[in-house]
Design an enzyme around this catalytic site. Sequence first.
Site, mmCIF file in Angstrom:
data_model
loop_
_atom_site.group_PDB
_atom_site.id
_atom_site.type_symbol
_atom_site.label_atom_id
_atom_site.label_comp_id
_atom_site.label_asym_id
_atom_site.label_seq_id
_atom_site.Cartn_x
_atom_site.Cartn_y
_atom_site.Cartn_z
ATOM 1 C CG ASP A 175 0.902 5.078 0.318
ATOM 2 O OD1 ASP A 175 1.258 6.259 0.134
ATOM 3 O OD2 ASP A 175 1.699 4.124 0.284
ATOM 4 C CE LYS A 200 -0.252 1.360 0.967
ATOM 5 N NZ LYS A 200 0.765 0.894 0.038
ATOM 6 C CG ASP A 227 4.617 4.809 -3.972
ATOM 7 O OD1 ASP A 227 5.004 5.742 -3.237
ATOM 8 O OD2 ASP A 227 4.155 3.751 -3.528
ATOM 9 C CG ASP A 231 9.641 -4.380 -1.713
ATOM 10 O OD1 ASP A 231 10.378 -5.135 -2.384
ATOM 11 O OD2 ASP A 231 9.665 -4.364 -0.478
#
Length: 331
Positions: A175, A200, A227, A231
Amino acid sequence: MKSIEIIASDAIKDVAKRTHEKLNGFGYTEIEKTVFANGEMKTKITKPIRHKDIYYFHSMYHPDPNTSMVELFLSIDAISRASADNITLVLPYMSYLRQDRKDEPRVPISARMVANLIESNPKIERILTLDLHSDQAQGFYNIPVDNLYGSLVHAKYFEKKFKGDYSNVVVVSPDHGGTVRARRFAKSLDESVPVYIIDKRRTGPNKCEVMNFIGGDLTGKDVVIYDDMIDTGGSIIAAGKVAREKGAKNVYVCATHGLFSTKEGASETAEEKFKREGLNVVVTNSIPRSDEYYEENSSWLEAVPVEDLLADAIYESSRVDGSISRLFDDN
């Protein structure tokens, strides 16, 4: 010389022990925890620590972020009342940092609230952590927050993986928000490694939609999607699919914190999703996991240790003329 003690909560004691073994002249002890029948908790320091400098290792994720928060504050209160001179919190993963602003009406700024609670104890003088979700969260604190980069250990892993040859490597940020982090990682590999971006749109908690791909050709490339955390895995798996559709030869997913959460009612766990997708995932051991967990997921998951990095940071912060910034010289 000041007397220094490493104290560990139960969930993260393995990381704390291995870090302690790399340091000379430091004491070591663990928190004794009692949970009563009604769910209340009591923590106890098992030996005298009067007038010592304390490095308190704690996981803000196990058994869950909320219970671990209560244990954190009970433990630092116990340390303070045991007459320690000062406390440095060693929190490899810090929870609630995704809530760092008001993104809709009538919601808390949870990251700021946690900062206020931590700073309410005047003996806490410093925080050592890994890859804050948002670097600007350091500004919520009036004490030093040393944000160590996961790229410092990931770079060594991929140097071995690619044998120092990065001519075919592309780093992808899943992202826009992670672009700076991805560039930092790419630079730690080699200045020539390009960084592409997945555009995104987040449509809700743990929900996103890929809108566009910003970058060049991925045909035949070794792609590392980088990243700070994984999660539920939705975003990173979507990024992996984009990389494969663009012709990537190999796709690696790399993150500092492997949460691998599973939403209530989901048909499969995060681990099952990654195994099904066949992605190669590399995380650190900032989130405590058992040996059995890694063995069960060894077909797709690997964890690189952070103990050397934490030991270096503790050593530098404990010396009068120490400098944690020395650890970032190549980043």
